[in-house]
Design an enzyme around this catalytic site. Structure first.
Site, PDB file in Angstrom:
ATOM      1  N   HIS B 239      76.465 -58.651  57.274  1.00 35.28           N
ATOM      2  CA  HIS B 239      77.300 -59.301  58.286  1.00 35.28           C
ATOM      3  C   HIS B 239      76.562 -60.451  58.937  1.00 35.28           C
ATOM      4  CE1 HIS B 239      80.603 -56.595  58.050  1.00 35.28           C
ATOM      5  NE2 HIS B 239      79.782 -55.567  58.086  1.00 35.28           N
ATOM      6  N   ARG B 240      75.245 -60.361  58.865  1.00 34.74           N
ATOM      7  CA  ARG B 240      74.483 -61.455  59.431  1.00 34.74           C
ATOM      8  C   ARG B 240      74.842 -62.754  58.716  1.00 34.74           C
ATOM      9  NH1 ARG B 240      69.244 -59.952  58.917  1.00 34.74           N
ATOM     10  NH2 ARG B 240      69.229 -58.865  60.879  1.00 34.74           N
TER      11      ARG B 240
END
Lengths: 615, 304
Positions: B239-240
């Site tokens: 998700h980063r």
């Protein structure tokens, strides 16, 4: 620079580096005994003593980073307490760069390349030093060469009279670059022009050579400029580019894999430069120095070497570059093999192998300090002890007569890694059950290779072979190259496989060695297919032979000797017998299929010197 | 010794862009520059500090000692006064600055652990030798590496916001220009600097403007969806990655003096933020990178 006879090319390269401040990382390479260190000493002579820093190979990381000195130790030198050894250094010399631990090599290189590192406190200053380092031609890791902007090669001298001169050491035999001359040349440097055509030629030569490092463009131009200044030329000529390429590019060409491609383009570049040559022959031919400018110093520079060593003029130079290209080819192939092997190995035995071995090697005594520990070893680390005790100084009362209160629990010891004294015993199956001829060649090659490294790392190597009815000590432990080579020459092969006898002999020799040298760890390398078919007293059955062998193997395991079993059976029809043996003996198993002799050597060295081998 | 001016670097536009974006917005999370030796990597990083205000480059040598990086007890102070005092390390100096790690793939393991810890929290926590202390350490992590010399640990790789590949220039004319400028620089640094003074000032001003504009940059849901779609399509788990793409896109918009993120910002940002997060199939080299480029090109065409 006049105590080294001959080696004109190397000296010109060094002179170029000395006059151009841009060229700040210089590598001197050559076979051992060709005068690398002598050359370094000459470089040293050009600088005042306070400007030079000589870094020994055993330098510690702390020292490189700038050690924090305690007021306790040096109350008077408070202001200089956080300066690194590089402070205000103009020249940094590392003679034995290859034998430095890898992490320090890298650290040193980064410190010098990045020109400035934050040290303790707020002191942050650039390092503006020229770095000279020596590398033996035989080093395994050719990537060390690539740190250099300029690489100067020393060649063995085969001319009789020159060799005689070296022996006679006639100091005033010739005058070359004195300090004053170099200073003058340095002033000339800023006036040397580089034409567009030369720029283009330089870029094309670099691109053609297959060197991927774009920095080489700049290094090439700067070297060519320095060479032009040496010749008192007003502008850079094609010959200077060509000469500079020898210093700047040859050591970087290993970066390219397809050698044929590189040769083509190189010759193209040469053609081009020779074309340019012919265009302005009239100007550049006989002695361009005196024609371009009536400067007597420059003329001398150019003529003196020319007169005394006509043999080392350009045609010879070209010959030299060709040789080095061939060398580089070989280097690429061998390097590639080694790296492939190394990478696959590292992940199979990441810690088990190193850890087990290092425990054995860190027995204290002599060696390189790894870290401070609480478990007593042979040496106390005063620094770490004081560090631990320091916070308690205020609350403790020191005993009479002692300034500091240090308690027993503060004491820290040095955990060291042993660097010398390894003994490697090869146990070689010389029976007819293995494809002896081919394998023997590999084995002999490996032993040779290890011996060569023993010269560097002080390992001792021995060899036992077994065939027919018994085992024989072919080579007692030695590090003498010549003697070993002779003995290795003819090991007889053929007959049955008395594995048990071989193992027993090896065990005896290892036990003896252990008794003689308390710290020596005999390391056993067994090359066999594991197919034992002869008992200790000849005449037994194959089954008996095998069980005998395994019994002795168990004894070896009890002795906790580090063992590697190299399976000589080729791929198609392995019975897994050698693997079984490796399991019983609690050793490491390797298959010969994946190994060439160089790689065997590498594997063994890797295991003995894990800290060096790790990347 | 003076730094070579940032604006005088020939070519390498992607690298310059990635560095500037990080200069504008440190939240992007740094940049990893991969490439061969001699491609102006170090020069560009060192030059970056000059066009940013109040920023310096702090060097982390690959073989530094833990003491030096984390900080340790100030011996002298203790011995003199009997009080504990911290001697700050490199991480303290790196706060609000650029932390530069040359050859980051060769960084020693114990240092990687420290770096991961600190980069994740933005705080350097010291728990050793009787010291318990923490201080902020928010830095822009800039790493350079030559992939031929070994791979980077995946955790550390993911920590870098952007990742770019640099190659040596293949154009002869361009390369000649590189040498020409460098020769001029070596010859007379002051004069050379003067020549680029205006460019440098302008860049500094532009970066400053972008910094001011950044908080006002908006992004709509439609674009957020586009980012998520892209990651799903490429099979990126992190998700980063999404967050970095969006942050970078916002910064790009500010750099271009806009207050609305546009679709092309997203794709431009994705090109910088995603390459190192793709799952590499070891059997096929470059395949996923090609996939990314193709996909991005496709999207750009679709949107026109």
């Amino acid at each position: 620079m006049n105590c080294l006879i001959g080696q004109l090319k190397a000296k010109r390269g060094l002179a170029a580096a000395l006059i151009n401040p841009y060229l700040d990382r210089i590598c001197i390479t050559g076979a051992s005994g060709t005068g690398k260190t002598t050359l370094l000493q000459m470089v040293l002579a050009y600088f005042p003593k306070e400007d030079t820093v000589i870094i020994p190979s055993h330098v510690t990381t702390e020292k490189l980073l700038g050690e924090k000195e305690l007021a306790l130790f040096s109350p008077l030198r408070k202001n200089s307490s956080n300066q690194s050894i590089f402070h205000q250094a103009k020249v940094v010399i590392t003679d034995q760069f290859a034998s430095m631990p890898e992490n320090n090599q890298r650290l040193l290189m980064q410190l010098l390349k990045n020109k400035g590192v934050s040290f303790y406190g707020d002191s942050h200053y650039p390092i503006l030093a020229k770095w000279f380092y020596c590398l033996d031609q035989e080093i395994l890791d050719k990537s060390l060469l690539k740190h250099a902007k300029l690489c100067v090669r020393l060649l063995p001298v085969f001319d009789v009279s020159e060799r005689k001169n070296i022996l006679l050491f006639r100091e005033n035999a010739e005058r070359e670059y004195t300090k004053g001359e170099l200073d003058k040349v340095r002033q000339r440097l800023s006036t040397v022009q580089v034409s567009e055509k030369m720029l283009k030629l330089a870029v094309e030569v670099v691109m053609g050579s297959g060197c991927k490092n774009q920095e080489a463009d700049m290094d090439l131009i700067e070297t060519a400029r320095a060479l032009a200044a040496l010749d008192s030329d007003q502008s850079v000529q094609p010959k200077h580019i060509e000469e500079a390429a020898g210093y700047v590019l040859s050591h970087r060409m290993g970066e390219q894999q397809e050698s044929s491609n590189q040769e083509n383009s190189e010759s193209q570049a040469k053609e081009e430069s020779s074309n340019n040559h012919s265009e302005d022959t009239g100007q550049s031919h006989p002695s361009s120095g005196s024609e371009a400018k009536p400067s007597d110093n420059g003329g001398q520079d150019h003529e003196a070497p020319g007169d005394s060593f006509p043999k080392e003029e350009p045609p010879d130079n070209q010959f030299i570059t060709e040789i080095s290209e061939e060398e580089i080819d070989q280097v690429i192939t061998s390097l590639k093999m080694q790296s492939d092997f190394l990478f696959s190995k590292k992940y199979i035995y990441p810690y088990a192998m190193n850890g087990k071995h290092r425990e054995g090697t860190s027995a204290g005594g002599n060696g390189r300090m790894l870290r401070a520990v609480q478990i007593p070893t042979e040496a106390i680390s005063l620094y770490h002890t004081l560090t631990v005790a320091a916070p308690f100084m205020k609350v403790r009362t020191p005993s009479a007569g002692i300034k500091l209160a240090i308690e027993k629990e503060d004491i820290r010891y040095k955990l060291k890694e042993k660097q010398q004294g390894f003994t490697i015993l090869f146990l070689v199956d010389a029976s007819s059950s293995i494809a002896a001829k081919k394998n023997m060649r590999v084995v002999k090659g490996a032993v040779m290779e290890l011996l060569q490294q023993a010269y560097q790392k002080r390992d001792h190597i021995g060899m036992v072979s077994f065939r027919k009815t018994g085992a024989e000590e072919v080579l007692p432990f030695t590090n003498k190259f010549a003697e070993a080579k002779q003995k290795l020459g003819e090991i007889p092969t053929g007959g049955k496989t008395p594995l048990a006898a071989g193992l027993e002999k090896a065990l005896k020799i290892c036990e003896k060695e252990k008794r003689i040298h308390k710290l020596a760890i005999p390391y056993l390398v067994i090359l066999t297919d594991g197919n034992a078919n002869e008992t200790l007293s000849p005449g037994g059955t194959a089954a008996q032979a095998r069980s005998e062998a395994y019994q002795i193997a168990k004894r070896i395991a009890q002795e906790q000797l580090p063992v590697t079993v190299i399976d000589t059976q080729s791929g198609r029809n392995t019975f897994g017998l050698a693997e079984e043996l490796a399991a019983v003996i609690e050793g490491e198993y390797l298959s010969l299929d994946a190994l060439t002799d160089k790689n065997i050597a590498k594997a063994v060295q890797n295991r003995l010197h894990p800290l060096e081998g790790r990347r | 010794m003076k730094n070579y001016p940032f604006t005088a670097i020939v070519g390498q536009d992607k690298m310059k862009k990635a560095l500037i974006l990080n200069g504008i917005n440190p939240k992007i999370g740094g940049v990893l520059i991969q490439g061969e030796k001699g491609t102006a990597k170090s020069t560009a990083v060192r030059a970056l500090a000059d066009v940013l205000t109040n920023t310096s480059v702090v060097n982390l040598p690959v073989s530094a000692t833990e003491d030096r990086v984390v900080g340790t007890l100030d011996m002298e102070h203790i011995l003199k006064t009997g009080e504990k005092k911290l001697e700050p390390g490199i991480l303290a100096k790196a706060d609000k600055n650029i932390l530069y790690v040359d050859e980051v793939n060769l960084l020693e393991d114990h240092l990687v652990d420290i770096l991961l810890d600190t980069a994740a929290m933005g705080v350097n926590r010291i728990e050793r030798e009787g010291v318990s202390y923490e201080h902020p350490s928010r830095f822009v992590l800039v790493g350079t590496m030559n992939p031929e010399e070994g791979a980077l640990r995946p955790q550390l790789l993911d920590r870098f916001g952007l990742c770019i590949d640099v190659e040596s220039e293949k154009n002869v004319e361009e390369r000649m220009e590189v040498i020409r400028r460098r020769l001029n620089f070596e010859q007379n640094q002051e004069q050379f600097e003067k020549k680029y003074e205006q460019d440098q000032n302008q860049l500094t001003y532009q970066i400053q403007r972008a910094k001011e504009l950044l908080p006002a940059v908006e992004i709509n849901d439609h674009l957020l969806r586009a980012v998520a779609d892209l990651s799903i399509e490429l099979g990126i788990e992190s998700h980063r990655a999404d967050i970095t793409v969006i942050t970078a896109a916002q910064t790009l918009a500010a750099w271009k003096q806009r207050t609305m993120v546009q679709v092309e910002d997203i794709y431009e940002a994705a090109e910088l933020a995603l390459p190192h997060r793709l799952l590499q199939d070891p059997m096929k080299e470059n395949s996923s990178y090609q996939k990314l480029t193709e996909l991005l090109n496709q999207k750009v065409v679709d949107n026109q």
